[in-house]
Design a protein around this motif. Sequence first.
Motif, PDB file in Angstrom:
ATOM      1  N   ILE C  45     -72.859 -52.988  20.353  1.00 51.59           N
ATOM      2  CA  ILE C  45     -71.591 -52.984  21.081  1.00 51.59           C
ATOM      3  C   ILE C  45     -70.836 -54.281  20.845  1.00 51.59           C
ATOM      4  O   ILE C  45     -69.619 -54.289  20.598  1.00 51.59           O
ATOM      5  CB  ILE C  45     -71.846 -52.764  22.588  1.00 51.59           C
ATOM      6  CG1 ILE C  45     -72.298 -51.325  22.816  1.00 51.59           C
ATOM      7  CG2 ILE C  45     -70.607 -53.075  23.409  1.00 51.59           C
ATOM      8  CD1 ILE C  45     -72.752 -51.045  24.216  1.00 51.59           C
ATOM      9  N   LYS C  46     -71.587 -55.391  20.881  1.00 48.18           N
ATOM     10  CA  LYS C  46     -70.931 -56.677  20.680  1.00 48.18           C
ATOM     11  C   LYS C  46     -70.309 -56.757  19.280  1.00 48.18           C
ATOM     12  O   LYS C  46     -69.163 -57.166  19.112  1.00 48.18           O
ATOM     13  CB  LYS C  46     -71.962 -57.799  20.858  1.00 48.18           C
ATOM     14  CG  LYS C  46     -71.346 -59.111  21.324  1.00 48.18           C
ATOM     15  CD  LYS C  46     -72.390 -60.030  21.921  1.00 48.18           C
ATOM     16  CE  LYS C  46     -73.232 -60.659  20.845  1.00 48.18           C
ATOM     17  NZ  LYS C  46     -74.401 -61.393  21.375  1.00 48.18           N
ATOM     18  N   ARG C  47     -71.103 -56.306  18.304  1.00 46.90           N
ATOM     19  CA  ARG C  47     -70.620 -56.356  16.932  1.00 46.90           C
ATOM     20  C   ARG C  47     -69.339 -55.533  16.779  1.00 46.90           C
ATOM     21  O   ARG C  47     -68.356 -55.973  16.207  1.00 46.90           O
ATOM     22  CB  ARG C  47     -71.705 -55.813  16.000  1.00 46.90           C
ATOM     23  CG  ARG C  47     -71.734 -56.487  14.661  1.00 46.90           C
ATOM     24  CD  ARG C  47     -72.911 -56.004  13.850  1.00 46.90           C
ATOM     25  NE  ARG C  47     -74.171 -56.060  14.577  1.00 46.90           N
ATOM     26  CZ  ARG C  47     -75.123 -55.112  14.504  1.00 46.90           C
ATOM     27  NH1 ARG C  47     -74.938 -54.060  13.751  1.00 46.90           N
ATOM     28  NH2 ARG C  47     -76.241 -55.243  15.178  1.00 46.90           N
ATOM     29  N   LEU C  48     -69.363 -54.327  17.361  1.00 44.38           N
ATOM     30  CA  LEU C  48     -68.188 -53.465  17.235  1.00 44.38           C
ATOM     31  C   LEU C  48     -66.994 -54.075  17.940  1.00 44.38           C
ATOM     32  O   LEU C  48     -65.870 -54.041  17.436  1.00 44.38           O
ATOM     33  CB  LEU C  48     -68.478 -52.081  17.814  1.00 44.38           C
ATOM     34  CG  LEU C  48     -69.351 -51.182  16.945  1.00 44.38           C
ATOM     35  CD1 LEU C  48     -69.445 -49.804  17.556  1.00 44.38           C
ATOM     36  CD2 LEU C  48     -68.789 -51.089  15.542  1.00 44.38           C
ATOM     37  N   LYS C  49     -67.235 -54.653  19.110  1.00 47.78           N
ATOM     38  CA  LYS C  49     -66.133 -55.239  19.871  1.00 47.78           C
ATOM     39  C   LYS C  49     -65.465 -56.334  19.048  1.00 47.78           C
ATOM     40  O   LYS C  49     -64.237 -56.349  18.900  1.00 47.78           O
ATOM     41  CB  LYS C  49     -66.679 -55.819  21.174  1.00 47.78           C
ATOM     42  CG  LYS C  49     -65.612 -56.047  22.229  1.00 47.78           C
ATOM     43  CD  LYS C  49     -66.271 -56.430  23.532  1.00 47.78           C
ATOM     44  CE  LYS C  49     -65.618 -55.758  24.712  1.00 47.78           C
ATOM     45  NZ  LYS C  49     -66.430 -55.828  25.925  1.00 47.78           N
ATOM     46  N   GLN C  50     -66.311 -57.209  18.477  1.00 48.57           N
ATOM     47  CA  GLN C  50     -65.743 -58.278  17.648  1.00 48.57           C
ATOM     48  C   GLN C  50     -64.932 -57.705  16.495  1.00 48.57           C
ATOM     49  O   GLN C  50     -63.818 -58.137  16.221  1.00 48.57           O
ATOM     50  CB  GLN C  50     -66.868 -59.150  17.084  1.00 48.57           C
ATOM     51  CG  GLN C  50     -67.320 -60.209  18.050  1.00 48.57           C
ATOM     52  CD  GLN C  50     -68.625 -60.847  17.596  1.00 48.57           C
ATOM     53  OE1 GLN C  50     -69.197 -60.442  16.587  1.00 48.57           O
ATOM     54  NE2 GLN C  50     -69.098 -61.812  18.348  1.00 48.57           N
ATOM     55  N   ARG C  51     -65.495 -56.686  15.875  1.00 47.47           N
ATOM     56  CA  ARG C  51     -64.794 -56.113  14.725  1.00 47.47           C
ATOM     57  C   ARG C  51     -63.452 -55.514  15.138  1.00 47.47           C
ATOM     58  O   ARG C  51     -62.434 -55.750  14.504  1.00 47.47           O
ATOM     59  CB  ARG C  51     -65.671 -55.034  14.098  1.00 47.47           C
ATOM     60  CG  ARG C  51     -64.993 -54.361  12.932  1.00 47.47           C
ATOM     61  CD  ARG C  51     -65.754 -53.163  12.490  1.00 47.47           C
ATOM     62  NE  ARG C  51     -66.944 -53.519  11.735  1.00 47.47           N
ATOM     63  CZ  ARG C  51     -67.594 -52.670  10.954  1.00 47.47           C
ATOM     64  NH1 ARG C  51     -67.162 -51.432  10.838  1.00 47.47           N
ATOM     65  NH2 ARG C  51     -68.655 -53.030  10.299  1.00 47.47           N
ATOM     66  N   TYR C  52     -63.463 -54.763  16.256  1.00 45.11           N
ATOM     67  CA  TYR C  52     -62.212 -54.139  16.687  1.00 45.11           C
ATOM     68  C   TYR C  52     -61.174 -55.184  17.054  1.00 45.11           C
ATOM     69  O   TYR C  52     -59.993 -55.048  16.735  1.00 45.11           O
ATOM     70  CB  TYR C  52     -62.473 -53.213  17.885  1.00 45.11           C
ATOM     71  CG  TYR C  52     -63.282 -51.993  17.516  1.00 45.11           C
ATOM     72  CD1 TYR C  52     -63.118 -51.372  16.275  1.00 45.11           C
ATOM     73  CD2 TYR C  52     -64.210 -51.462  18.398  1.00 45.11           C
ATOM     74  CE1 TYR C  52     -63.862 -50.261  15.932  1.00 45.11           C
ATOM     75  CE2 TYR C  52     -64.951 -50.351  18.073  1.00 45.11           C
ATOM     76  CZ  TYR C  52     -64.777 -49.759  16.835  1.00 45.11           C
ATOM     77  OH  TYR C  52     -65.513 -48.665  16.501  1.00 45.11           O
ATOM     78  N   LEU C  53     -61.620 -56.235  17.752  1.00 42.43           N
ATOM     79  CA  LEU C  53     -60.669 -57.277  18.136  1.00 42.43           C
ATOM     80  C   LEU C  53     -60.084 -57.938  16.884  1.00 42.43           C
ATOM     81  O   LEU C  53     -58.877 -58.203  16.815  1.00 42.43           O
ATOM     82  CB  LEU C  53     -61.359 -58.317  19.020  1.00 42.43           C
ATOM     83  CG  LEU C  53     -61.721 -57.786  20.421  1.00 42.43           C
ATOM     84  CD1 LEU C  53     -62.427 -58.860  21.234  1.00 42.43           C
ATOM     85  CD2 LEU C  53     -60.462 -57.297  21.152  1.00 42.43           C
ATOM     86  N   ARG C  54     -60.953 -58.177  15.891  1.00 44.09           N
ATOM     87  CA  ARG C  54     -60.483 -58.790  14.656  1.00 44.09           C
ATOM     88  C   ARG C  54     -59.460 -57.882  13.978  1.00 44.09           C
ATOM     89  O   ARG C  54     -58.417 -58.319  13.520  1.00 44.09           O
ATOM     90  CB  ARG C  54     -61.673 -59.029  13.736  1.00 44.09           C
ATOM     91  CG  ARG C  54     -61.472 -60.159  12.760  1.00 44.09           C
ATOM     92  CD  ARG C  54     -62.757 -60.474  12.035  1.00 44.09           C
ATOM     93  NE  ARG C  54     -63.411 -59.274  11.547  1.00 44.09           N
ATOM     94  CZ  ARG C  54     -64.732 -59.053  11.617  1.00 44.09           C
ATOM     95  NH1 ARG C  54     -65.499 -59.943  12.180  1.00 44.09           N
ATOM     96  NH2 ARG C  54     -65.262 -57.964  11.139  1.00 44.09           N
ATOM     97  N   GLU C  55     -59.803 -56.565  13.968  1.00 38.07           N
ATOM     98  CA  GLU C  55     -58.880 -55.624  13.337  1.00 38.07           C
ATOM     99  C   GLU C  55     -57.542 -55.585  14.058  1.00 38.07           C
ATOM    100  O   GLU C  55     -56.485 -55.495  13.440  1.00 38.07           O
ATOM    101  CB  GLU C  55     -59.490 -54.213  13.339  1.00 38.07           C
ATOM    102  CG  GLU C  55     -60.422 -53.982  12.159  1.00 38.07           C
ATOM    103  CD  GLU C  55     -61.185 -52.681  12.309  1.00 38.07           C
ATOM    104  OE1 GLU C  55     -60.840 -51.881  13.207  1.00 38.07           O
ATOM    105  OE2 GLU C  55     -62.136 -52.485  11.536  1.00 38.07           O
ATOM    106  N   GLN C  56     -57.600 -55.641  15.404  1.00 38.78           N
ATOM    107  CA  GLN C  56     -56.356 -55.593  16.176  1.00 38.78           C
ATOM    108  C   GLN C  56     -55.471 -56.777  15.861  1.00 38.78           C
ATOM    109  O   GLN C  56     -54.259 -56.651  15.747  1.00 38.78           O
ATOM    110  CB  GLN C  56     -56.680 -55.566  17.669  1.00 38.78           C
ATOM    111  CG  GLN C  56     -56.889 -54.158  18.189  1.00 38.78           C
ATOM    112  CD  GLN C  56     -57.143 -54.125  19.662  1.00 38.78           C
ATOM    113  OE1 GLN C  56     -57.411 -55.164  20.271  1.00 38.78           O
ATOM    114  NE2 GLN C  56     -57.075 -52.956  20.246  1.00 38.78           N
ATOM    115  N   LYS C  57     -56.110 -57.942  15.705  1.00 38.95           N
ATOM    116  CA  LYS C  57     -55.337 -59.151  15.429  1.00 38.95           C
ATOM    117  C   LYS C  57     -54.639 -59.039  14.078  1.00 38.95           C
ATOM    118  O   LYS C  57     -53.465 -59.320  13.938  1.00 38.95           O
ATOM    119  CB  LYS C  57     -56.273 -60.376  15.441  1.00 38.95           C
ATOM    120  CG  LYS C  57     -56.080 -61.234  16.700  1.00 38.95           C
ATOM    121  CD  LYS C  57     -56.966 -62.465  16.647  1.00 38.95           C
ATOM    122  CE  LYS C  57     -58.202 -62.308  17.512  1.00 38.95           C
ATOM    123  NZ  LYS C  57     -59.320 -63.112  17.075  1.00 38.95           N
ATOM    124  N   SER C  58     -55.403 -58.604  13.070  1.00 38.34           N
ATOM    125  CA  SER C  58     -54.829 -58.598  11.721  1.00 38.34           C
ATOM    126  C   SER C  58     -53.943 -57.372  11.485  1.00 38.34           C
ATOM    127  O   SER C  58     -53.955 -56.431  12.209  1.00 38.34           O
ATOM    128  CB  SER C  58     -55.933 -58.628  10.682  1.00 38.34           C
ATOM    129  OG  SER C  58     -56.717 -57.470  10.831  1.00 38.34           O
TER     130      SER C  58
END
Lengths: 213, 213, 58, 248, 220, 220
Positions: C45-58
Amino acid sequence: MISADLGKPLHSNLDLSISGLVIERSERILCDNFSCVVKAGEVARIMGENGAGKSTLLKVIAGILQPLEGQIFFSGEDISYHRDMLHRELLYLGHHAGIKAVFSVAENLNWYCPNQTSDAIELALDVVGLAGYSDTPAHQLSAGQQRRIALARLWLTDKKVWLLDEPFTALDVKGVAVLEAKIKQHTDAGGLVILTTHQALDDSLSVKEIKLV
Amino acid sequence: MISADLGKPLHSNLDLSISGLVIERSERILCDNFSCVVKAGEVARIMGENGAGKSTLLKVIAGILQPLEGQIFFSGEDISYHRDMLHRELLYLGHHAGIKAVFSVAENLNWYCPNQTSDAIELALDVVGLAGYSDTPAHQLSAGQQRRIALARLWLTDKKVWLLDEPFTALDVKGVAVLEAKIKQHTDAGGLVILTTHQALDDSLSVKEIKLV
Amino acid sequence: MAFESINEFISMGTHGPYVWSVYGISLILLLGSYFASVKAKKNQIKRLKQRYLREQKS
Amino acid sequence: MNWIWFHKLGSPKWFFQWANKWSKFAFVIGLVMLVVGIAWGLGFAPADYQQGNSFRIIYIHVPSAILAQSCYLGLGVAGLVSLVWRMKMAPVFIKAVAPLGAVMAVIALISGAIWGKPTWGAWWVWDARLTSVLILFLLYMGVIAIQNSLDDMQLADKAVAVISVVGLINLPIIKYSVEWWNTLHQPATFTITAKPAMPMEMWLPLLLSTLGMYGFIAAIAMWRMQTEVLVREHRSNWVKKEILDNGI
Amino acid sequence: MTYSSFFYSEILAIFRRKQDAVNALVFFLLVITLFPLGVSPSKEFLQPAAGGIIWCAVALAVLMSVEGMFKEDYNDGSLEQLVVSGLYLPVLVLLKLAVHWFAIMLPLLVLTPILSQMLFINWEILWVLILTLILGSPALFLIGTIGAALTVSLRRGAVLMLLIILPFYLPVIIFSTGAIAAAQVGQPYNGQLAILGAISLMTLTLSPIMAAVSIKASVN
Amino acid sequence: MTYSSFFYSEILAIFRRKQDAVNALVFFLLVITLFPLGVSPSKEFLQPAAGGIIWCAVALAVLMSVEGMFKEDYNDGSLEQLVVSGLYLPVLVLLKLAVHWFAIMLPLLVLTPILSQMLFINWEILWVLILTLILGSPALFLIGTIGAALTVSLRRGAVLMLLIILPFYLPVIIFSTGAIAAAQVGQPYNGQLAILGAISLMTLTLSPIMAAVSIKASVN
Ligand code: HEM
Ligand SMILES: Nc1ncnc2c1ncn2[C@@H]1O[C@H](COP(=O)(O)OP(=O)(O)OP(=O)(O)O)[C@@H](O)[C@H]1O
Ligand SMILES: Nc1ncnc2c1ncn2[C@@H]1O[C@H](COP(=O)(O)OP(=O)(O)OP(=O)(O)O)[C@@H](O)[C@H]1O
Ligand SMILES: [Mg+2]
Ligand SMILES: [Mg+2]
């Protein structure tokens, strides 16, 4: 149904149409909602960079890989789940050409084309520049020569649909010319060819380019 | 010895000369009394049809196969029996590129080029068009992409002698251009390249053609 | 309670070492499975959250 | 009979949310029953008149042995479902449950071995029951090995499904052959099949701990499956929404 | 490609690779020699153990030779060609298997009488041994194929293949040695033989399909 | 490429493929189970045979996992790269072997006490068994490497490799089981242990060079 255009043989009504294809590979969508139609008499070349998904697309059409979504129609019939109908008309050559190292050149061809006389096989070998090699074991040949064995199948088959994945690799200039001529002849006779290559093709071949993005 | 020509680095005195080479493969003489000289700053392209013996010749030079007769001199020293001196300056890429499927792209490069920083590796991957793939396992890449991993070594090495067997296979047009530019840069800097290919090379590369008959 | 005292409970007649080692090992294995599974889920879950947040930013 | 829930279980999204609701429930109930059952068995059940206190191992031994078998049955059924109906959740189930089944088999083996020492005087005898659990463990290891050895996920899914189905069909044969084998070679000195008529005070905690183990393992299995769903569906919108909005 | 050209090419391949069959044979011999050397060469040990020894050796030899059955086809791309050939894959698997069975088991059956002499098996018991081999070995091949198809894409699949398949061989081994042991003490052994036949028949229907599924999944 | 980057990448490869080590372990367990099931589960049979059984299982497990040691390197062309790297090939072979020894033998040694219980080996004898394993197993790996290097270019090398190498394993197996048997009847066994150590040392000097020669011959 008899074709009105008498110059073309009976089979000319065959076509391959793909609609809404979605392909996934290692969790990456390669083509999203991809559609195209290739008709008899056409050479379709799939264009794309390294890693775009050309080989994958060919494998999906051949039924070796499963698509995530989408349909494939062959002469109007949906073959998305059952490739049997297509396989009856299909010749697929992938990166590995399916040449058995322990067999001689002629034996390799006998296996794939059992209905051909040995004269026909000699003739085909002659055309692809392997005259005199028919009794040599395939593993004793160079990269390009092994490739040529697989290509000799094109001269010995009556299959209409050819899927060729980088057929020109390892071929020398002469070999490329011979193969291009064969492809032209096949499509002129109402065949259908889908191929990938990074090399420039000869102008005499009228190619329909299909872009993968 | 300090080179008189200041434009070229110290190594520019290296050359590879072959004299009277006889190579046999499966009881067939491939090159009979073959001689040639390749100097620093040159790109030598071995020309020949499929099965002429190009790959075999490269392997003989690299010391993977043994010749029947003949000598090979590297910077004036006879290395026909001991390739150690050559190996210190040699980068050989064969048909199989030596890429390990279970390793990620970066790990593959780390293995071959242990002295490079990870920044340098990232940079090289960027140049060959694999930016962002450094953590992907190599087996998940397409044919051309795997080839590019091996080619990235060219950007990370200080070896002077490059033997490249069909380095352009499976590369797309952009990849070919990048590689050609790199080869040019290498020879301009006093390197020595021997390659085989069936594709036409760019004119900017001044190539010395060596015919195998 | 089937035992008179806590000592007797621990010694289980002469069978204490057997019984308690079984329960000890089983406890370790069960807890191990439990924590490994829960941690794997949390990490994912943590990994996915980080990935989604990163994707949202970029 | 309403089969809708079955088809819904095939949908990762539906399963994920269903498991969110029920896994905690199963876990709490299971844990309570397990703890109560074991505490009861350890502290309050009467000692066996033959084996003395060593029989208290039964409260971990039998639940784990039963679970090891049930899990394998589950794998087989899931394999069949995966091959025939191509249901997405079936391979997820296999991947999540196989290691748990292996752990259960290990616990059954270890507890049995330790129990054997005071009872039979040997850690191990090649008895039919024991041997078939050992083989069961080996079958689990086979499933796990093939799952981990194949890099390609789709291939790995198919492979474990095939092996599970073959195992499902062969398990009775294996079990039967092993039982038959032992009776031929060696007169059964120690039968653990013949049930000692167990008094209620012994049997009830056993039932409790067995049911508790089911709940406990079911909960862990659900979490593992959820993890696997997250791995596989990480590009779908509902996972994104679930993770970003609900903050799970 | 047709069924008959496939079948013919399989026979040809076996002939080209006849060393493989010889290897399986020698391996069989070697495993059997290992026992007297590693454990004990006495008649008291060998005679009762003989059935088990021969069957373990057969199982290992079959497993090892089935293991590579699809490897070459996978590596050179022929397996892909089989998948797109339009022929029914389970039938192809069965044809291939039949050829392999003949190539491996026939020489092995010929060798068995000699070896059983070395392990002090009586002539009467020998027939039972050969019967169990004929009835049981198809199951070994059929089950092994599934493993071979599953691990074909792995470069180092041999250990994994042994691992997943050996447990499924146990019933065959147990019933075969059971029949031999029963014969040695003069009891009836028809029941075991019937079960062996039944196992072979069951795997005959199941395994080609499973192997085909695995091949399709492996080729990609 | 340097020696250390090669060594590091070998460790990395073992870690990536850790399932392989687990597989060797389970395979070991499986072969050991085969004997009681196939031959006889009685203590009278198993106890004297235990040393031989365990050693046969170890030999097979080592052989199977060494078999594929160079396969992947050969197929992907890394082996060619090693040959032209300018590093001394025997040293590379030795480094690779050391990594493999640790990955396979250490877990196997840990498992041995448990398994020897299942085969009714006494605790005192166990030490002898473990000593023979530590002294003898390097020889198994070293001899196996030569076979692996010789058969690397053959697609179906597993059986052939077993065939070439097993005869050379026999002395190791014989002396090891000899030491265990001697210990079981209370006789001295130092002599056998010394010979085992000597075999390991001898192969240590010989085998990397032979393996390097074979590799050079295979790569072409
Ligand atoms: C490694 C050794 C052992 C293994 C693998 C083993 C395995 C099993 C299995 C598979 C069951 C069946 C559970 C079920 O389905 O109901 C079982 C039940 C049982 N075992 Fe063991 N066992 C072992 C040792 C022992 C020992 C040493 C004892 C005590 C003497 C024992 C006593 C029992 C009892 C009383 C049951 C319940 C019988 C029943 O309700 O059917 N086991 N064991
Ligand atoms: N492994 C081998 N064993 C025996 N003979 C071989 C082997 N590989 C190649 N040959 C023989 O050597 C000759 C030259 O092969 P080589 O691979 O060097 O050709 P090449 O010039 O590289 O051809 P290509 O353009 O097709 O790559 C071939 O004619 C072939 O007969
Ligand atoms: N075996 C595989 N497993 C997982 N992913 C793969 C595999 N093969 C390819 N891919 C992925 O699929 C994508 C497309 O690969 P594909 O081989 O179809 O490319 P391609 O267009 O044929 O490229 P090339 O021009 O290099 O041949 C690649 O980006 C790669 O990441
Ligand atoms: Mg491609
Ligand atoms: Mg070449």
